[in-house]
Design a protein around this motif. Structure first.
Motif, PDB file in Angstrom:
ATOM      1  N   ARG A  23       0.891  -1.285   0.458  1.00  0.00           N
ATOM      2  CA  ARG A  23      -0.200  -0.219   0.047  1.00  0.00           C
ATOM      3  C   ARG A  23       1.120   1.013   0.187  1.00  0.00           C
ATOM      4  NH1 ARG A  23      -5.661  -0.171   2.389  1.00  0.00           N
ATOM      5  NH2 ARG A  23      -6.448  -2.061   1.404  1.00  0.00           N
ATOM      6  N   LEU A  24       1.946   1.121   1.185  1.00  0.00           N
ATOM      7  CA  LEU A  24       2.696   2.095   0.909  1.00  0.00           C
ATOM      8  C   LEU A  24       3.432   2.357  -0.543  1.00  0.00           C
ATOM      9  CD1 LEU A  24       4.776   2.137   4.165  1.00  0.00           C
ATOM     10  CD2 LEU A  24       3.475   4.039   3.492  1.00  0.00           C
ATOM     11  N   ALA A  25       3.826   1.979  -1.623  1.00  0.00           N
ATOM     12  CA  ALA A  25       4.420   1.742  -2.779  1.00  0.00           C
ATOM     13  C   ALA A  25       3.293   2.262  -3.601  1.00  0.00           C
ATOM     14  CB  ALA A  25       4.416   0.490  -3.039  1.00  0.00           C
ATOM     15  N   PHE A  27       1.583   4.296  -3.518  1.00  0.00           N
ATOM     16  CA  PHE A  27       0.387   5.616  -2.408  1.00  0.00           C
ATOM     17  C   PHE A  27       1.491   6.458  -3.424  1.00  0.00           C
ATOM     18  CE2 PHE A  27       1.947   8.337   0.420  1.00  0.00           C
ATOM     19  CZ  PHE A  27       0.626   9.235   0.337  1.00  0.00           C
ATOM     20  N   GLY A  28       2.813   5.750  -3.243  1.00  0.00           N
ATOM     21  CA  GLY A  28       3.765   6.907  -3.586  1.00  0.00           C
ATOM     22  C   GLY A  28       3.801   7.408  -5.177  1.00  0.00           C
ATOM     23  N   GLU A  29       3.115   6.075  -6.125  1.00  0.00           N
ATOM     24  CA  GLU A  29       2.923   5.788  -7.389  1.00  0.00           C
ATOM     25  C   GLU A  29       2.006   6.869  -7.892  1.00  0.00           C
ATOM     26  OE1 GLU A  29       5.235   2.109  -8.949  1.00  0.00           O
ATOM     27  OE2 GLU A  29       5.198   1.394  -6.434  1.00  0.00           O
ATOM     28  N   ARG A  31       0.444   9.063  -8.292  1.00  0.00           N
ATOM     29  CA  ARG A  31       0.338  10.786  -9.125  1.00  0.00           C
ATOM     30  C   ARG A  31       1.192  10.208 -10.490  1.00  0.00           C
ATOM     31  NH1 ARG A  31      -0.935  15.526  -7.325  1.00  0.00           N
ATOM     32  NH2 ARG A  31      -1.550  15.258  -4.929  1.00  0.00           N
ATOM     33  N   GLN A  32       1.776   9.492 -10.689  1.00  0.00           N
ATOM     34  CA  GLN A  32       2.764   9.596 -11.643  1.00  0.00           C
ATOM     35  C   GLN A  32       1.813   8.042 -12.160  1.00  0.00           C
ATOM     36  OE1 GLN A  32       6.051  10.103 -11.586  1.00  0.00           O
ATOM     37  NE2 GLN A  32       5.982  10.246 -14.049  1.00  0.00           N
ATOM     38  N   HIS A  65       0.101  -1.576 -13.840  1.00  0.00           N
ATOM     39  CA  HIS A  65       1.406  -1.195 -13.088  1.00  0.00           C
ATOM     40  C   HIS A  65       1.998  -1.649 -13.528  1.00  0.00           C
ATOM     41  CE1 HIS A  65       4.771  -1.235  -9.487  1.00  0.00           C
ATOM     42  NE2 HIS A  65       3.716  -0.337 -10.054  1.00  0.00           N
ATOM     43  N   THR A  83      -5.287   8.031   1.517  1.00  0.00           N
ATOM     44  CA  THR A  83      -4.083   8.953   1.460  1.00  0.00           C
ATOM     45  C   THR A  83      -4.653  10.051   1.185  1.00  0.00           C
ATOM     46  OG1 THR A  83      -3.344   8.126  -0.467  1.00  0.00           O
ATOM     47  CG2 THR A  83      -2.729   7.443   1.364  1.00  0.00           C
ATOM     48  N   GLN A  85      -6.201  10.357  -1.726  1.00  0.00           N
ATOM     49  CA  GLN A  85      -5.945  11.085  -3.359  1.00  0.00           C
ATOM     50  C   GLN A  85      -7.568  11.212  -3.480  1.00  0.00           C
ATOM     51  OE1 GLN A  85      -2.445   8.883  -3.221  1.00  0.00           O
ATOM     52  NE2 GLN A  85      -1.166  10.661  -3.896  1.00  0.00           N
TER      53      GLN A  85
END
Ligand code: C2E
Ligand code: CA
Ligand code: CA
Ligand code: CA
Length: 274
Positions: A23-25, A27-29, A31-32, A65, A83, A85
């Motif tokens: 989930r953290l991964a 979250f970070g990705e 927007r990209q 992905h 998050t 978003q």
């Protein structure tokens, strides 16, 4: 390396740690992913059982992905919600789907899913109205799907935003109906025009007398309230026949079509036109 890949792809029931990291991964990705066009909208046809010949489609978001493959929307919608978003995701899906639907050769209806948090977003109704005027999609062709639990979470605020959308001519639908616990009196207060019976009651309808009883009473209840009833998860003809006999108005499911990429949905639409 194949094993590592497999571990990353495996669903999160395999353990809290892995799911947390995943989930953290994500979250970070996220927007990209939006910028890199990893997200896409698929369309699942929705059919009217009366002889109007009307058609529709539900927009269902997909994330392809580059390493993890297709990610289940339920998973990344939950990530986007937790998050902050979700507004970004919802607006992206709305813009994409409304722009595409405005150019369909057939005036089919478009349904888009909203998350619970979207109902608390006071700027969303104006955003939707802006998109409709920009693309010239008539508001009557747009339906927003919301779940019962979403509305009940902060009922007053949600209701206010739903009424603003309804006042613009946009229709509203209760999704996954039967899985929450709304009462008849609560339903009556909502400005909705459609009930979608959750697929858990439909998938084995031809095998289960209990499900038939539940679906029959839901259809009768809905009709008493003046609502249109849609069944999702229709997978075979026997179930379609039962739903017809029970007076169901609209159907959606793998029996008709899986969710399709936009290009394939356009082909389906021109083939389905009567
Ligand atoms: P949902 O809104 O209840 O969407 C119906 C789900 O049932 C879809 O799964 C669809 O592919 C699946 N389905 C349709 N017909 C059949 C059938 O005959 N048999 C079976 N077994 N399944 C069928 P999907 O696309 O994986 O979406 C799952 C959920 O993710 C959706 O459930 C919705 O809650 C959420 N979701 C999808 N797109 C969006 C979006 O753009 N925004 C938000 N907020 N949520 C979304
Ligand atoms: Ca839905
Ligand atoms: Ca549903
Ligand atoms: Ca669902």
């Amino acid at each position: 390396q194949g094993r590592l890949e497999q571990q990353r792809v495996s669903r999160y029931e395999t353990g809290w740690d892995e799911s947390h990291l995943r989930r953290l991964a994500l979250f970070g990705e996220f927007r990209q992913a939006l910028e890199d066009s990893q997200l896409d909208v698929y369309y699942q046809p929705k059919l009217w059982l009366d002889d109007s010949g009307s058609l529709g489609a539900e927009a269902l978001v997909r994330w392809r992905h580059p390493e993890m493959g297709m990610i289940n929307p339920e998973e990344f919608v939950a990530v986007a919600e937790s998050t902050g978003q979700i507004g970004l995701l919802t607006r992206w899906v709305l813009r994409r789907a409304i722009t595409q639907a405005a150019n369909w050769s057939v005036p089919a209806h478009l349904s888009v899913n909203l998350s619970a948090l979207d109902l608390l977003d006071d700027d969303l109704p104006d955003f939707v109205v802006g998109l409709l005027s920009e693309t010239e999609l008539p508001p009557e062709r747009l339906c927003l799907e919301i779940t019962e639990s979403a509305i009940m979470r902060e009922a007053d605020k949600s209701l206010h935003n739903l009424e603003r959308l309804r006042a613009q001519g946009i229709s509203l639908s209760i999704d996954d109906f039967g899985t929450g616990y709304s009462s008849l009196s609560q339903l009556k207060k909502l400005p909705v025009s459609e009930l979608k019976i959750d697929k858990s009651f439909i998938l084995n309808l031809d095998q289960s007398e209990d499900d038939q009883l539940i679906v029959r009473s839901t259809i009768d209840l809905g009709h008493t309230l003046g609502l249109t009833i849609t069944a999702e998860g229709v997978e075979n003809q026997a179930i379609e026949k039962l739903l017809l006999a029970l007076g169901c108005d609209r159907v959606q499911g793998f029996y008709y079509s899986k969710p399709l990429p936009h290009r394939d949905f356009l082909d389906w639409l021109s083939g389905a036109e009567r």
